[in-house]
Design a protein around this motif. Structure first.
Motif: not given
Length: 160
Positions: A118-120, A158-159
């Motif tokens: 999970m990437r921000f 959020r990517k």
């Protein structure tokens, strides 16, 4: 799925050009909603039943994250310190700063137990407050030297 990310996870934080920083903890951003009404009845209906109504009275948030990182990685710390100095004028002499042109992008990647990400992405990172520890005293034996850096940002995306 979201609970799994929060309860058992590993993370990685990077800033443009600074990929080898050993980060111990990240905190922020914080968001809270104030509620208006809800404490007192707005009227009564049949049988004397009172009704209340609550609405959002405002949203408070801070657009900052704080990194706690292990001191001693001179290469990464030097890059952070140079960036901080570039963005802040000296206390007594003042002078030109490159705050607007030295904004960076940062990414927080959180890995769940299965390795899913999970990437921000944090846009327009700007160093706020840098607290560096000089030395650990005798009463702090067995502890790791830690520095903290507050980072301000204008947008988080959020990517994954």
């Amino acid at each position: 799925m979201a609970d799994e990310f929060l309860t058992n996870s590993k993370f990685y934080f990077e800033i443009d050009g600074i990929t080898d920083l050993l980060v111990k903890k990240i905190s922020g951003p914080q968001i809270s909603m104030d509620v208006a009404g809800g404490d007192a009845p707005i009227g009564c209906t049949k049988g004397g039943v009172s009704q209340t109504q609550a609405t959002i009275g405002g949203v408070k948030y801070n657009s900052a994250i704080t990194l706690t990182f292990v001191a001693g990685n001179e290469a990464a710390q030097k890059k952070l310190e140079d960036w901080y100095i570039k963005c802040h004028s000296e206390a007594f002499s003042g002078g030109k700063i490159e705050a607007r042109t030295s904004r960076k992008t940062g990414s927080l990647t959180i890995y769940d137990g299965d390795g899913k990400e999970m990437r921000f992405d944090f846009i327009d990172l700007f160093p706020g407050t840098l607290k560096q520890i000089g030395t650990l005293g005798g009463d702090q034996s067995g502890q790791v030297a830690e520095d903290t850096l507050e980072l301000k940002f204008t947008k988080v995306v959020r990517k994954q």
